[in-house]
Scaffold this motif. Structure first.
Motif, mmCIF file in Angstrom:
data_model
loop_
_atom_site.group_PDB
_atom_site.id
_atom_site.type_symbol
_atom_site.label_atom_id
_atom_site.label_comp_id
_atom_site.label_asym_id
_atom_site.label_seq_id
_atom_site.Cartn_x
_atom_site.Cartn_y
_atom_site.Cartn_z
ATOM 1 N N ALA A 23 -0.335 -2.675 -2.249
ATOM 2 C CA ALA A 23 -0.266 -3.874 -1.476
ATOM 3 C C ALA A 23 -1.087 -4.558 -0.898
ATOM 4 O O ALA A 23 -0.860 -6.150 -1.237
ATOM 5 N N ARG A 24 -1.814 -3.817 -1.037
ATOM 6 C CA ARG A 24 -3.198 -4.909 -0.751
ATOM 7 C C ARG A 24 -4.188 -5.208 -1.892
ATOM 8 O O ARG A 24 -4.796 -6.304 -2.180
ATOM 9 N N LEU A 25 -3.586 -4.450 -2.512
ATOM 10 C CA LEU A 25 -4.227 -5.117 -3.921
ATOM 11 C C LEU A 25 -3.688 -6.601 -4.671
ATOM 12 O O LEU A 25 -2.496 -6.290 -4.198
ATOM 13 N N LEU A 26 -4.181 -6.914 -6.094
ATOM 14 C CA LEU A 26 -3.254 -7.894 -6.331
ATOM 15 C C LEU A 26 -1.614 -8.061 -7.045
ATOM 16 O O LEU A 26 -1.204 -9.123 -6.977
ATOM 17 N N SER A 27 -1.636 -6.928 -7.624
ATOM 18 C CA SER A 27 -0.562 -7.673 -8.229
ATOM 19 C C SER A 27 0.356 -5.793 -8.650
ATOM 20 O O SER A 27 -0.754 -4.915 -8.765
ATOM 21 N N GLY A 28 1.632 -5.924 -8.972
ATOM 22 C CA GLY A 28 1.966 -4.241 -9.392
ATOM 23 C C GLY A 28 1.606 -4.396 -10.796
ATOM 24 O O GLY A 28 0.726 -5.071 -11.954
ATOM 25 N N PRO A 29 2.320 -3.485 -11.897
ATOM 26 C CA PRO A 29 1.901 -3.106 -13.410
ATOM 27 C C PRO A 29 2.262 -4.270 -13.968
ATOM 28 O O PRO A 29 3.620 -5.171 -13.749
ATOM 29 N N THR A 30 2.171 -4.975 -15.285
ATOM 30 C CA THR A 30 2.618 -5.458 -15.969
ATOM 31 C C THR A 30 2.832 -4.962 -17.736
ATOM 32 O O THR A 30 3.184 -6.135 -18.679
ATOM 33 N N GLY A 31 2.837 -4.031 -17.839
ATOM 34 C CA GLY A 31 3.170 -3.271 -19.037
ATOM 35 C C GLY A 31 3.710 -2.934 -19.428
ATOM 36 O O GLY A 31 5.022 -3.557 -19.071
ATOM 37 N N ILE A 32 4.256 -2.837 -21.108
ATOM 38 C CA ILE A 32 5.903 -2.106 -21.412
ATOM 39 C C ILE A 32 6.489 -1.546 -20.706
ATOM 40 O O ILE A 32 6.174 -0.235 -19.969
ATOM 41 N N LEU A 349 -10.311 8.714 1.422
ATOM 42 C CA LEU A 349 -11.371 7.435 0.851
ATOM 43 C C LEU A 349 -10.946 6.843 0.255
ATOM 44 O O LEU A 349 -12.143 6.059 0.058
ATOM 45 N N PHE A 350 -11.009 7.591 -1.166
ATOM 46 C CA PHE A 350 -10.701 6.344 -2.409
ATOM 47 C C PHE A 350 -9.602 5.076 -1.817
ATOM 48 O O PHE A 350 -10.485 4.311 -2.179
ATOM 49 N N GLU A 351 -8.636 5.422 -1.209
ATOM 50 C CA GLU A 351 -7.917 4.118 -0.907
ATOM 51 C C GLU A 351 -8.985 2.633 0.041
ATOM 52 O O GLU A 351 -8.647 2.486 -0.428
ATOM 53 N N GLU A 352 -9.542 3.735 0.713
ATOM 54 C CA GLU A 352 -10.580 3.359 1.835
ATOM 55 C C GLU A 352 -11.397 2.167 0.665
ATOM 56 O O GLU A 352 -11.336 1.115 0.969
ATOM 57 N N GLN A 353 -11.826 2.419 -0.155
ATOM 58 C CA GLN A 353 -13.441 2.050 -0.523
ATOM 59 C C GLN A 353 -12.423 1.326 -1.203
ATOM 60 O O GLN A 353 -13.022 0.465 -1.961
ATOM 61 N N ALA A 354 -11.466 1.759 -2.452
ATOM 62 C CA ALA A 354 -10.412 0.781 -3.352
ATOM 63 C C ALA A 354 -10.102 -0.577 -2.854
ATOM 64 O O ALA A 354 -10.225 -2.050 -2.999
ATOM 65 N N ALA A 355 -9.760 -0.640 -1.445
ATOM 66 C CA ALA A 355 -8.711 -1.910 -0.703
ATOM 67 C C ALA A 355 -10.385 -2.234 -0.120
ATOM 68 O O ALA A 355 -10.377 -3.263 -0.259
ATOM 69 N N ALA A 356 -11.778 -2.246 -0.189
ATOM 70 C CA ALA A 356 -12.326 -2.858 0.943
ATOM 71 C C ALA A 356 -13.367 -3.863 -1.087
ATOM 72 O O ALA A 356 -13.536 -4.868 -0.700
ATOM 73 N N LEU A 357 -13.768 -2.883 -2.002
ATOM 74 C CA LEU A 357 -13.720 -3.059 -3.120
ATOM 75 C C LEU A 357 -12.249 -4.881 -3.455
ATOM 76 O O LEU A 357 -13.727 -5.318 -3.874
#
Length: 394
Positions: A23-32, A349-357
Protein backbone atom coordinates in the motif's frame (compact mmCIF):
# COMPACT_ATOMS: atom_id res chain seq x y z
CA UNK A 1 10.74 -41.15 15.01
CA UNK A 2 10.51 -37.90 13.11
CA UNK A 3 8.72 -35.16 15.00
CA UNK A 4 5.59 -33.87 13.28
CA UNK A 5 5.55 -30.43 11.72
CA UNK A 6 3.53 -27.97 13.82
CA UNK A 7 -0.01 -27.17 12.71
CA UNK A 8 -1.00 -25.65 9.42
CA UNK A 9 -4.10 -23.73 8.55
CA UNK A 10 -6.12 -23.75 5.34
CA UNK A 11 -6.29 -20.43 3.52
CA UNK A 12 -7.05 -19.50 -0.08
CA UNK A 13 -4.11 -18.54 -2.30
CA UNK A 14 -3.88 -14.94 -3.53
CA UNK A 15 -6.26 -13.73 -0.83
CA UNK A 16 -7.91 -10.36 -1.38
CA UNK A 17 -6.08 -7.22 -0.35
CA UNK A 18 -2.42 -6.31 -0.24
CA UNK A 19 0.12 -5.85 2.51
CA UNK A 20 0.82 -2.63 4.34
CA UNK A 21 4.10 -2.45 2.46
CA UNK A 22 2.48 -2.70 -0.97
CA UNK A 23 0.00 0.00 0.00
CA UNK A 24 2.95 2.30 0.60
CA UNK A 25 4.66 1.40 -2.65
CA UNK A 26 3.77 2.67 -6.03
CA UNK A 27 1.41 0.28 -7.73
CA UNK A 28 -0.05 -3.17 -7.99
CA UNK A 29 0.98 -5.78 -10.58
CA UNK A 30 0.80 -4.84 -14.24
CA UNK A 31 1.78 -8.07 -15.98
CA UNK A 32 -0.29 -10.57 -17.87
CA UNK A 33 -3.18 -12.10 -16.00
CA UNK A 34 -3.31 -9.43 -13.28
CA UNK A 35 -6.20 -7.17 -14.24
CA UNK A 36 -8.59 -8.68 -11.71
CA UNK A 37 -5.97 -8.67 -8.97
CA UNK A 38 -4.79 -5.05 -9.17
CA UNK A 39 -6.08 -2.98 -6.25
CA UNK A 40 -8.32 -0.21 -7.53
CA UNK A 41 -6.83 2.27 -5.07
CA UNK A 42 -3.18 1.68 -6.02
CA UNK A 43 -1.58 4.97 -7.09
CA UNK A 44 0.19 5.17 -10.42
CA UNK A 45 3.99 5.39 -10.46
CA UNK A 46 5.34 8.92 -10.40
CA UNK A 47 7.74 8.04 -13.17
CA UNK A 48 7.64 5.15 -15.61
CA UNK A 49 11.19 3.80 -16.04
CA UNK A 50 12.32 3.16 -19.61
CA UNK A 51 12.12 -0.46 -20.72
CA UNK A 52 15.22 -2.60 -20.96
CA UNK A 53 16.76 -2.69 -24.40
CA UNK A 54 16.23 -6.25 -25.50
CA UNK A 55 15.44 -8.35 -28.49
CA UNK A 56 11.73 -8.44 -29.30
CA UNK A 57 9.62 -10.95 -27.46
CA UNK A 58 6.34 -12.44 -28.47
CA UNK A 59 3.13 -10.54 -27.81
CA UNK A 60 1.70 -11.46 -24.40
CA UNK A 61 -1.53 -13.42 -24.50
CA UNK A 62 -4.83 -11.96 -23.43
CA UNK A 63 -5.11 -11.71 -19.64
CA UNK A 64 -6.24 -14.95 -18.10
CA UNK A 65 -8.59 -15.22 -15.15
CA UNK A 66 -6.80 -15.97 -11.92
CA UNK A 67 -7.49 -19.43 -10.60
CA UNK A 68 -6.14 -19.59 -7.03
CA UNK A 69 -5.76 -23.00 -5.43
CA UNK A 70 -6.05 -23.78 -1.74
CA UNK A 71 -2.87 -23.98 0.28
CA UNK A 72 -1.69 -25.06 3.71
CA UNK A 73 0.15 -22.23 5.40
CA UNK A 74 2.27 -22.85 8.47
CA UNK A 75 0.47 -21.39 11.45
CA UNK A 76 2.18 -18.23 12.68
CA UNK A 77 4.44 -17.84 9.65
CA UNK A 78 4.10 -14.22 8.54
CA UNK A 79 3.98 -13.30 4.88
CA UNK A 80 1.35 -11.26 3.00
CA UNK A 81 -0.52 -13.09 0.21
CA UNK A 82 0.68 -13.29 -3.37
CA UNK A 83 -0.99 -10.86 -5.75
CA UNK A 84 -1.46 -13.28 -8.66
CA UNK A 85 -2.12 -16.98 -9.06
CA UNK A 86 -3.01 -18.11 -12.59
CA UNK A 87 -3.13 -21.87 -13.13
CA UNK A 88 -3.73 -21.72 -16.88
CA UNK A 89 -0.73 -19.47 -17.44
CA UNK A 90 1.42 -21.64 -15.17
CA UNK A 91 0.46 -24.73 -17.20
CA UNK A 92 1.39 -22.98 -20.43
CA UNK A 93 4.83 -22.16 -19.04
CA UNK A 94 5.28 -25.73 -17.78
CA UNK A 95 4.44 -27.09 -21.25
CA UNK A 96 6.99 -24.77 -22.85
CA UNK A 97 9.59 -25.75 -20.24
CA UNK A 98 9.15 -29.43 -21.04
CA UNK A 99 9.58 -28.72 -24.73
CA UNK A 100 12.75 -26.72 -24.04
CA UNK A 101 14.13 -29.35 -21.66
CA UNK A 102 13.50 -32.24 -24.06
CA UNK A 103 14.23 -30.67 -27.45
CA UNK A 104 16.87 -28.03 -26.74
CA UNK A 105 18.99 -29.18 -23.79
CA UNK A 106 18.22 -32.89 -23.23
CA UNK A 107 17.48 -32.39 -19.55
CA UNK A 108 15.79 -35.16 -17.55
CA UNK A 109 15.16 -37.35 -20.62
CA UNK A 110 13.30 -40.32 -19.15
CA UNK A 111 9.61 -40.40 -18.24
CA UNK A 112 10.08 -40.43 -14.47
CA UNK A 113 12.33 -37.40 -14.51
CA UNK A 114 10.04 -35.61 -16.96
CA UNK A 115 7.21 -36.10 -14.46
CA UNK A 116 9.45 -34.69 -11.74
CA UNK A 117 10.07 -31.61 -13.88
CA UNK A 118 6.35 -31.07 -14.35
CA UNK A 119 5.68 -31.81 -10.68
CA UNK A 120 8.15 -29.14 -9.62
CA UNK A 121 5.69 -26.64 -11.14
CA UNK A 122 8.19 -23.94 -12.04
CA UNK A 123 5.43 -22.34 -14.10
CA UNK A 124 3.35 -21.56 -11.05
CA UNK A 125 6.42 -20.36 -9.20
CA UNK A 126 7.30 -17.68 -11.75
CA UNK A 127 3.66 -16.67 -12.23
CA UNK A 128 3.33 -16.12 -8.49
CA UNK A 129 6.70 -14.42 -8.09
CA UNK A 130 6.71 -12.11 -11.13
CA UNK A 131 3.22 -10.58 -11.48
CA UNK A 132 4.64 -7.53 -13.30
CA UNK A 133 6.21 -9.49 -16.19
CA UNK A 134 5.16 -7.81 -19.45
CA UNK A 135 4.93 -11.02 -21.45
CA UNK A 136 5.24 -14.77 -21.37
CA UNK A 137 8.77 -14.65 -22.80
CA UNK A 138 9.91 -12.81 -19.67
CA UNK A 139 8.29 -15.45 -17.48
CA UNK A 140 9.92 -18.18 -19.55
CA UNK A 141 13.33 -16.58 -19.05
CA UNK A 142 12.88 -16.74 -15.29
CA UNK A 143 11.55 -20.30 -15.47
CA UNK A 144 14.49 -21.60 -17.55
CA UNK A 145 16.99 -20.09 -15.11
CA UNK A 146 15.10 -21.64 -12.21
CA UNK A 147 15.14 -25.08 -13.84
CA UNK A 148 18.81 -24.70 -14.72
CA UNK A 149 19.72 -23.79 -11.14
CA UNK A 150 17.79 -26.79 -9.84
CA UNK A 151 19.50 -29.07 -12.39
CA UNK A 152 22.93 -27.96 -11.13
CA UNK A 153 21.79 -28.63 -7.55
CA UNK A 154 20.39 -32.04 -8.50
CA UNK A 155 23.31 -33.31 -10.56
CA UNK A 156 26.22 -31.89 -8.58
CA UNK A 157 24.87 -31.79 -5.00
CA UNK A 158 22.36 -34.62 -4.67
CA UNK A 159 23.56 -38.21 -4.30
CA UNK A 160 20.44 -39.45 -6.10
CA UNK A 161 21.79 -37.97 -9.34
CA UNK A 162 25.45 -38.75 -8.73
CA UNK A 163 26.44 -35.64 -6.78
CA UNK A 164 28.92 -35.79 -3.94
CA UNK A 165 29.41 -33.35 -1.07
CA UNK A 166 33.19 -33.73 -1.13
CA UNK A 167 33.48 -33.13 -4.89
CA UNK A 168 30.89 -30.45 -5.47
CA UNK A 169 33.31 -27.51 -5.37
CA UNK A 170 35.12 -28.56 -8.53
CA UNK A 171 31.86 -29.40 -10.30
CA UNK A 172 30.34 -26.05 -9.39
CA UNK A 173 33.34 -24.15 -10.72
CA UNK A 174 32.70 -25.75 -14.10
CA UNK A 175 28.98 -25.00 -13.74
CA UNK A 176 29.78 -21.33 -13.20
CA UNK A 177 31.62 -21.30 -16.52
CA UNK A 178 28.40 -22.28 -18.29
CA UNK A 179 27.16 -18.72 -17.66
CA UNK A 180 30.54 -17.01 -17.17
CA UNK A 181 32.51 -18.24 -20.21
CA UNK A 182 36.12 -19.39 -20.05
CA UNK A 183 38.61 -17.32 -22.07
CA UNK A 184 41.70 -19.28 -23.01
CA UNK A 185 43.61 -20.38 -26.09
CA UNK A 186 41.48 -21.72 -28.97
CA UNK A 187 42.40 -25.33 -28.19
CA UNK A 188 41.38 -25.20 -24.52
CA UNK A 189 38.30 -23.10 -25.22
CA UNK A 190 37.24 -25.88 -27.61
CA UNK A 191 37.82 -28.47 -24.89
CA UNK A 192 35.76 -26.36 -22.49
CA UNK A 193 32.87 -26.11 -24.97
CA UNK A 194 32.94 -29.87 -25.40
CA UNK A 195 32.79 -30.29 -21.64
CA UNK A 196 29.79 -27.95 -21.33
CA UNK A 197 28.01 -29.70 -24.19
CA UNK A 198 28.49 -33.08 -22.54
CA UNK A 199 26.37 -32.48 -19.44
CA UNK A 200 22.61 -31.73 -19.30
CA UNK A 201 22.81 -29.37 -16.31
CA UNK A 202 25.58 -27.36 -17.96
CA UNK A 203 23.68 -27.23 -21.26
CA UNK A 204 20.60 -26.08 -19.40
CA UNK A 205 22.34 -23.21 -17.63
CA UNK A 206 24.08 -22.07 -20.81
CA UNK A 207 20.83 -22.14 -22.78
CA UNK A 208 18.85 -20.42 -20.01
CA UNK A 209 21.49 -17.69 -19.83
CA UNK A 210 21.35 -17.18 -23.60
CA UNK A 211 17.60 -16.58 -23.36
CA UNK A 212 18.16 -14.23 -20.43
CA UNK A 213 20.66 -12.18 -22.47
CA UNK A 214 17.83 -11.42 -24.91
CA UNK A 215 15.98 -9.30 -22.34
CA UNK A 216 18.64 -8.26 -19.80
CA UNK A 217 21.21 -5.49 -20.00
CA UNK A 218 24.91 -6.39 -19.61
CA UNK A 219 24.82 -5.02 -16.03
CA UNK A 220 21.81 -7.19 -15.15
CA UNK A 221 23.46 -10.28 -16.64
CA UNK A 222 26.65 -9.56 -14.68
CA UNK A 223 24.59 -9.16 -11.50
CA UNK A 224 23.04 -12.57 -12.06
CA UNK A 225 26.42 -14.24 -12.70
CA UNK A 226 27.76 -12.76 -9.47
CA UNK A 227 24.81 -14.01 -7.46
CA UNK A 228 25.09 -17.51 -8.92
CA UNK A 229 28.77 -17.61 -7.93
CA UNK A 230 27.69 -16.72 -4.39
CA UNK A 231 25.04 -19.45 -4.54
CA UNK A 232 27.68 -22.02 -5.45
CA UNK A 233 29.85 -20.78 -2.57
CA UNK A 234 26.90 -21.55 -0.30
CA UNK A 235 26.49 -25.00 -1.88
CA UNK A 236 30.16 -25.68 -1.14
CA UNK A 237 29.81 -24.59 2.49
CA UNK A 238 26.86 -26.95 2.86
CA UNK A 239 28.87 -29.75 1.25
CA UNK A 240 31.67 -29.24 3.75
CA UNK A 241 29.29 -29.60 6.70
CA UNK A 242 27.51 -32.60 5.18
CA UNK A 243 30.73 -34.47 4.38
CA UNK A 244 31.83 -34.10 8.03
CA UNK A 245 28.38 -34.44 9.59
CA UNK A 246 28.95 -31.10 11.32
CA UNK A 247 26.05 -29.00 12.53
CA UNK A 248 27.09 -25.33 12.43
CA UNK A 249 26.20 -22.73 15.03
CA UNK A 250 23.03 -20.77 14.29
CA UNK A 251 24.91 -17.61 13.35
CA UNK A 252 27.16 -19.56 10.98
CA UNK A 253 24.18 -21.30 9.45
CA UNK A 254 22.49 -17.96 8.76
CA UNK A 255 25.69 -16.76 7.08
CA UNK A 256 25.70 -19.89 4.90
CA UNK A 257 22.03 -19.38 4.08
CA UNK A 258 22.66 -15.83 2.89
CA UNK A 259 24.77 -17.38 0.14
CA UNK A 260 22.92 -20.66 -0.34
CA UNK A 261 19.55 -19.07 -1.02
CA UNK A 262 17.09 -17.81 -3.61
CA UNK A 263 18.85 -14.49 -4.17
CA UNK A 264 19.60 -15.05 -7.89
CA UNK A 265 15.86 -15.43 -8.50
CA UNK A 266 14.99 -12.23 -6.64
CA UNK A 267 17.68 -10.00 -8.12
CA UNK A 268 16.41 -10.52 -11.67
CA UNK A 269 13.00 -9.11 -10.74
CA UNK A 270 13.62 -5.94 -12.75
CA UNK A 271 14.84 -7.88 -15.79
CA UNK A 272 11.72 -10.07 -15.73
CA UNK A 273 9.60 -6.97 -15.10
CA UNK A 274 10.94 -5.36 -18.28
CA UNK A 275 12.95 -2.50 -16.74
CA UNK A 276 16.34 -1.93 -15.10
CA UNK A 277 17.40 -0.75 -11.68
CA UNK A 278 20.74 0.84 -12.63
CA UNK A 279 23.90 -0.71 -11.23
CA UNK A 280 24.75 2.30 -9.05
CA UNK A 281 21.35 2.09 -7.34
CA UNK A 282 21.44 -1.68 -7.01
CA UNK A 283 24.87 -1.40 -5.34
CA UNK A 284 23.65 1.04 -2.66
CA UNK A 285 24.17 -0.59 0.77
CA UNK A 286 20.54 0.06 1.76
CA UNK A 287 19.29 -1.64 -1.40
CA UNK A 288 21.67 -4.54 -0.86
CA UNK A 289 20.31 -4.94 2.66
CA UNK A 290 16.76 -5.13 1.30
CA UNK A 291 17.81 -7.71 -1.28
CA UNK A 292 19.56 -9.80 1.37
CA UNK A 293 16.65 -9.64 3.82
CA UNK A 294 14.02 -10.62 1.24
CA UNK A 295 16.23 -13.42 -0.08
CA UNK A 296 16.98 -14.71 3.42
CA UNK A 297 13.31 -14.71 4.42
CA UNK A 298 12.38 -16.56 1.23
CA UNK A 299 14.97 -19.23 1.91
CA UNK A 300 14.09 -19.71 5.57
CA UNK A 301 10.52 -20.22 4.38
CA UNK A 302 11.90 -23.19 2.44
CA UNK A 303 13.62 -24.50 5.58
CA UNK A 304 10.33 -24.51 7.44
CA UNK A 305 8.16 -26.04 4.74
CA UNK A 306 10.71 -28.73 3.87
CA UNK A 307 11.53 -29.85 7.40
CA UNK A 308 9.45 -33.04 7.38
CA UNK A 309 10.67 -34.04 3.94
CA UNK A 310 14.31 -33.59 4.91
CA UNK A 311 13.91 -35.37 8.24
CA UNK A 312 12.24 -38.31 6.49
CA UNK A 313 15.34 -38.83 4.33
CA UNK A 314 18.34 -40.90 5.32
CA UNK A 315 21.06 -38.33 4.65
CA UNK A 316 22.63 -35.92 7.13
CA UNK A 317 20.51 -32.79 7.13
CA UNK A 318 20.60 -29.46 8.87
CA UNK A 319 18.34 -26.41 8.60
CA UNK A 320 17.39 -23.46 10.77
CA UNK A 321 15.13 -25.54 13.06
CA UNK A 322 17.71 -28.31 13.48
CA UNK A 323 20.63 -25.98 14.21
CA UNK A 324 18.50 -24.09 16.76
CA UNK A 325 17.53 -27.40 18.39
CA UNK A 326 21.20 -28.44 18.59
CA UNK A 327 22.47 -25.13 19.92
CA UNK A 328 19.69 -24.50 22.45
CA UNK A 329 19.20 -28.17 23.35
CA UNK A 330 15.47 -27.94 22.81
CA UNK A 331 12.92 -30.10 21.02
CA UNK A 332 12.48 -29.82 17.27
CA UNK A 333 8.94 -28.51 17.89
CA UNK A 334 10.27 -25.65 20.04
CA UNK A 335 13.08 -25.00 17.55
CA UNK A 336 10.53 -24.87 14.74
CA UNK A 337 8.61 -22.14 16.57
CA UNK A 338 11.81 -20.21 17.23
CA UNK A 339 12.69 -20.48 13.52
CA UNK A 340 9.28 -19.06 12.61
CA UNK A 341 10.13 -16.09 14.82
CA UNK A 342 13.46 -15.55 13.05
CA UNK A 343 11.73 -15.69 9.65
CA UNK A 344 9.02 -13.25 10.73
CA UNK A 345 11.53 -10.79 12.16
CA UNK A 346 13.46 -10.80 8.89
CA UNK A 347 10.29 -10.19 6.85
CA UNK A 348 9.40 -7.22 9.04
CA UNK A 349 12.93 -5.83 8.75
CA UNK A 350 12.67 -6.11 4.98
CA UNK A 351 9.32 -4.35 4.91
CA UNK A 352 10.69 -1.48 7.01
CA UNK A 353 13.76 -1.19 4.78
CA UNK A 354 11.72 -1.35 1.57
CA UNK A 355 9.23 1.26 2.76
CA UNK A 356 12.03 3.69 3.66
CA UNK A 357 13.75 3.21 0.31
CA UNK A 358 10.50 3.50 -1.64
CA UNK A 359 9.74 6.93 -0.24
CA UNK A 360 12.66 8.54 -2.05
CA UNK A 361 12.87 7.05 -5.53
CA UNK A 362 10.05 5.61 -7.69
CA UNK A 363 12.39 3.30 -9.56
CA UNK A 364 13.77 1.85 -6.33
CA UNK A 365 10.18 1.56 -5.11
CA UNK A 366 9.32 -0.49 -8.18
CA UNK A 367 12.24 -2.81 -7.48
CA UNK A 368 11.25 -3.13 -3.80
CA UNK A 369 7.74 -4.09 -4.92
CA UNK A 370 9.31 -6.76 -7.14
CA UNK A 371 11.29 -8.19 -4.22
CA UNK A 372 8.16 -8.20 -2.07
CA UNK A 373 6.15 -9.89 -4.83
CA UNK A 374 8.79 -12.59 -5.15
CA UNK A 375 8.92 -13.23 -1.41
CA UNK A 376 5.12 -13.49 -1.16
CA UNK A 377 4.81 -15.61 -4.30
CA UNK A 378 7.50 -17.97 -3.05
CA UNK A 379 5.64 -18.44 0.22
CA UNK A 380 2.42 -19.25 -1.63
CA UNK A 381 4.23 -21.71 -3.92
CA UNK A 382 5.61 -23.57 -0.90
CA UNK A 383 2.25 -23.54 0.88
CA UNK A 384 0.57 -24.87 -2.25
CA UNK A 385 2.92 -27.87 -2.29
CA UNK A 386 2.15 -29.07 1.23
CA UNK A 387 1.41 -32.79 1.06
CA UNK A 388 3.26 -33.21 -2.25
CA UNK A 389 6.72 -31.69 -2.42
CA UNK A 390 6.88 -30.14 1.04
CA UNK A 391 5.87 -30.98 4.62
CA UNK A 392 5.23 -34.60 3.71
CA UNK A 393 4.48 -37.12 6.41
CA UNK A 394 7.49 -39.15 7.66
Amino acid sequence: MTAPLPGTTEVPAADAGSSELLARLLSGPTGIGTNSLRPASAPAPAMEPPPVAATPVSEPPEPLAAQPSSSQRIEGLYCPPAVRDDRALADEINDRLVEWAEKEVGLYPDTELREALVGFDAGRSVVLCHPDAPGIDHLMAAARLLIGENAVDDYFCEAEYGGSADRRGAALAVAQSAIDPAHNTPRYEADWRTGIDSHPALRSMRSAMDYFYALATPAQAHRYRHDIANLYLGYSAEGDCISRHRTPAVWEYLVQRQFNNFRPCLTITDSIGGYELPAHLFAEPAVQRAVALSSNASTLCNDLYSLRKEQAGDRFHYSLPTVIAAEEECSIEDAFQKAIGVHNDIVHLFEEQAAALSAGNPLVARFMTGLHNWMCGNHEWHAGNVGTRYATSP
